[in-house]
Design a protein around this motif. Structure first.
Motif, PDB file in Angstrom:
ATOM      1  N   LEU A  44     -30.194  19.746 -50.969  1.00  0.00           N
ATOM      2  CA  LEU A  44     -29.114  20.868 -51.383  1.00  0.00           C
ATOM      3  C   LEU A  44     -28.932  21.759 -50.297  1.00  0.00           C
ATOM      4  O   LEU A  44     -27.555  22.019 -50.106  1.00  0.00           O
ATOM      5  CB  LEU A  44     -29.386  21.497 -52.914  1.00  0.00           C
ATOM      6  CG  LEU A  44     -29.467  20.738 -53.997  1.00  0.00           C
ATOM      7  CD1 LEU A  44     -30.183  21.440 -55.259  1.00  0.00           C
ATOM      8  CD2 LEU A  44     -28.072  20.637 -54.548  1.00  0.00           C
ATOM      9  N   ALA A  45     -30.056  22.393 -49.864  1.00  0.00           N
ATOM     10  CA  ALA A  45     -29.851  23.252 -48.902  1.00  0.00           C
ATOM     11  C   ALA A  45     -29.175  22.539 -47.604  1.00  0.00           C
ATOM     12  O   ALA A  45     -28.064  22.994 -47.054  1.00  0.00           O
ATOM     13  CB  ALA A  45     -31.179  23.953 -48.228  1.00  0.00           C
ATOM     14  N   ARG A  46     -29.391  21.313 -47.411  1.00  0.00           N
ATOM     15  CA  ARG A  46     -28.743  20.694 -46.149  1.00  0.00           C
ATOM     16  C   ARG A  46     -27.166  20.423 -46.403  1.00  0.00           C
ATOM     17  O   ARG A  46     -26.353  20.748 -45.634  1.00  0.00           O
ATOM     18  CB  ARG A  46     -29.358  19.291 -45.820  1.00  0.00           C
ATOM     19  CG  ARG A  46     -28.884  18.493 -44.675  1.00  0.00           C
ATOM     20  CD  ARG A  46     -28.209  17.159 -44.964  1.00  0.00           C
ATOM     21  NE  ARG A  46     -27.888  16.707 -46.331  1.00  0.00           N
ATOM     22  CZ  ARG A  46     -28.685  15.477 -46.909  1.00  0.00           C
ATOM     23  NH1 ARG A  46     -29.549  14.855 -45.898  1.00  0.00           N
ATOM     24  NH2 ARG A  46     -28.506  15.200 -47.892  1.00  0.00           N
ATOM     25  N   ASP A  47     -27.026  19.915 -47.682  1.00  0.00           N
ATOM     26  CA  ASP A  47     -25.614  19.877 -47.808  1.00  0.00           C
ATOM     27  C   ASP A  47     -24.678  21.242 -48.076  1.00  0.00           C
ATOM     28  O   ASP A  47     -23.757  21.114 -47.307  1.00  0.00           O
ATOM     29  CB  ASP A  47     -25.601  19.273 -49.428  1.00  0.00           C
ATOM     30  CG  ASP A  47     -26.094  17.839 -49.328  1.00  0.00           C
ATOM     31  OD1 ASP A  47     -26.406  17.192 -48.465  1.00  0.00           O
ATOM     32  OD2 ASP A  47     -26.381  17.285 -50.434  1.00  0.00           O
ATOM     33  N   GLU A  48     -25.081  22.185 -48.507  1.00  0.00           N
ATOM     34  CA  GLU A  48     -24.545  23.410 -48.514  1.00  0.00           C
ATOM     35  C   GLU A  48     -24.295  23.948 -47.133  1.00  0.00           C
ATOM     36  O   GLU A  48     -23.179  24.499 -46.843  1.00  0.00           O
ATOM     37  CB  GLU A  48     -25.390  24.437 -49.249  1.00  0.00           C
ATOM     38  CG  GLU A  48     -25.367  24.070 -50.866  1.00  0.00           C
ATOM     39  CD  GLU A  48     -24.329  24.474 -51.430  1.00  0.00           C
ATOM     40  OE1 GLU A  48     -23.356  25.344 -51.165  1.00  0.00           O
ATOM     41  OE2 GLU A  48     -24.196  24.011 -52.696  1.00  0.00           O
ATOM     42  N   VAL A  49     -25.257  23.786 -46.153  1.00  0.00           N
ATOM     43  CA  VAL A  49     -25.164  24.358 -44.817  1.00  0.00           C
ATOM     44  C   VAL A  49     -24.231  23.447 -44.119  1.00  0.00           C
ATOM     45  O   VAL A  49     -23.022  23.908 -43.371  1.00  0.00           O
ATOM     46  CB  VAL A  49     -26.615  24.607 -44.114  1.00  0.00           C
ATOM     47  CG1 VAL A  49     -26.189  24.686 -42.679  1.00  0.00           C
ATOM     48  CG2 VAL A  49     -27.494  25.434 -44.651  1.00  0.00           C
ATOM     49  N   ARG A  50     -24.098  22.319 -44.114  1.00  0.00           N
ATOM     50  CA  ARG A  50     -23.502  21.183 -43.633  1.00  0.00           C
ATOM     51  C   ARG A  50     -21.872  21.418 -43.964  1.00  0.00           C
ATOM     52  O   ARG A  50     -20.913  21.669 -43.081  1.00  0.00           O
ATOM     53  CB  ARG A  50     -23.820  19.796 -43.909  1.00  0.00           C
ATOM     54  CG  ARG A  50     -22.760  18.782 -43.587  1.00  0.00           C
ATOM     55  CD  ARG A  50     -23.439  17.491 -43.691  1.00  0.00           C
ATOM     56  NE  ARG A  50     -23.969  16.806 -42.469  1.00  0.00           N
ATOM     57  CZ  ARG A  50     -23.309  16.147 -41.527  1.00  0.00           C
ATOM     58  NH1 ARG A  50     -22.113  15.995 -41.642  1.00  0.00           N
ATOM     59  NH2 ARG A  50     -23.880  15.798 -40.508  1.00  0.00           N
ATOM     60  N   THR A  51     -21.716  21.615 -45.134  1.00  0.00           N
ATOM     61  CA  THR A  51     -20.293  21.980 -45.766  1.00  0.00           C
ATOM     62  C   THR A  51     -19.707  23.161 -45.294  1.00  0.00           C
ATOM     63  O   THR A  51     -18.634  23.222 -44.631  1.00  0.00           O
ATOM     64  CB  THR A  51     -20.369  21.778 -47.429  1.00  0.00           C
ATOM     65  OG1 THR A  51     -20.717  20.782 -47.990  1.00  0.00           O
ATOM     66  CG2 THR A  51     -18.884  22.320 -47.966  1.00  0.00           C
ATOM     67  N   ALA A  82     -28.130  32.594 -54.008  1.00  0.00           N
ATOM     68  CA  ALA A  82     -27.733  33.191 -55.137  1.00  0.00           C
ATOM     69  C   ALA A  82     -26.880  32.161 -56.138  1.00  0.00           C
ATOM     70  O   ALA A  82     -27.037  32.066 -57.388  1.00  0.00           O
ATOM     71  CB  ALA A  82     -26.298  34.192 -54.739  1.00  0.00           C
ATOM     72  N   LYS A  83     -26.427  31.118 -55.377  1.00  0.00           N
ATOM     73  CA  LYS A  83     -25.706  30.029 -56.229  1.00  0.00           C
ATOM     74  C   LYS A  83     -27.012  29.211 -57.103  1.00  0.00           C
ATOM     75  O   LYS A  83     -26.717  28.911 -58.050  1.00  0.00           O
ATOM     76  CB  LYS A  83     -25.156  29.220 -55.054  1.00  0.00           C
ATOM     77  CG  LYS A  83     -24.435  27.730 -55.948  1.00  0.00           C
ATOM     78  CD  LYS A  83     -23.618  27.098 -54.765  1.00  0.00           C
ATOM     79  CE  LYS A  83     -22.918  26.083 -55.290  1.00  0.00           C
ATOM     80  NZ  LYS A  83     -22.270  25.191 -54.362  1.00  0.00           N
TER      81      LYS A  83
END
Length: 161
Positions: A44-51, A82-83
């Protein structure tokens, strides 16, 4: 660290963005998941940062100052936290650290959230050497313990460290 149980899968996730950010910008990261849902947390962290990086590629490609990189990633990590804070029951005992390198032209920025470490290898005088590029955020370091306690946290020692 200690070897994981045989039935426990790897919880780390990696990311490399080498073309999408532009010809002079690269991003390399390892997300070190931990806990029951560590694998999911690291993904999840990877996907959020990448986006976020891809959406902000024009901003990222112009970063040349440590302060602006620090500000960008602090805001990004706080937004991600926060999300997912709303899903506390999902991640109460799980999470992820991240160690990343952002290259913008001839600038190298190391982004560290947690207790992972970036090291670069080199040769000097025919000898191989390792140069530490980041400092682990571990509570057994006096400076980190102080930061935690000044933020209202507590540091205890148990069988997990």
């Amino acid at each position: 660290g200690l070897k994981k149980e045989k039935d426990q899968q790897g919880q780390d996730t990696t990311d490399v963005i080498s073309v999408e950010l532009g010809p002079n910008t690269k991003y390399f990261a390892v997300y070190d998941g931990h806990g029951i849902k560590g694998s999911e947390a690291s993904q999840l962290a990877r996907d959020e940062v990448r986006t976020s990086l891809l959406n902000d590629k024009k901003i990222i490609s112009k970063m040349k100052d440590r302060k602006e990189v620090e500000k960008y990633f602090k805001k990004l990590f706080n937004n991600i936290q926060a999300k997912y804070k709303k899903r506390t029951s999902d991640y109460e005992l799980s999470g992820t650290c991240v160690i990343a390198v952002l290259l913008v032209e001839n600038h190298c920025f190391v982004i560290n959230l947690g207790d992972s470490r970036a090291v670069i290898g080199s040769k000097q005088g025919g000898q191989k050497i390792a140069f530490q590029m980041s400092i682990d955020h571990k509570a057994n370091r006096e400076e980190e313990k102080k930061r935690i306690e000044e933020s209202g946290g507590i540091v205890v020692s148990d069988k997990y460290g």
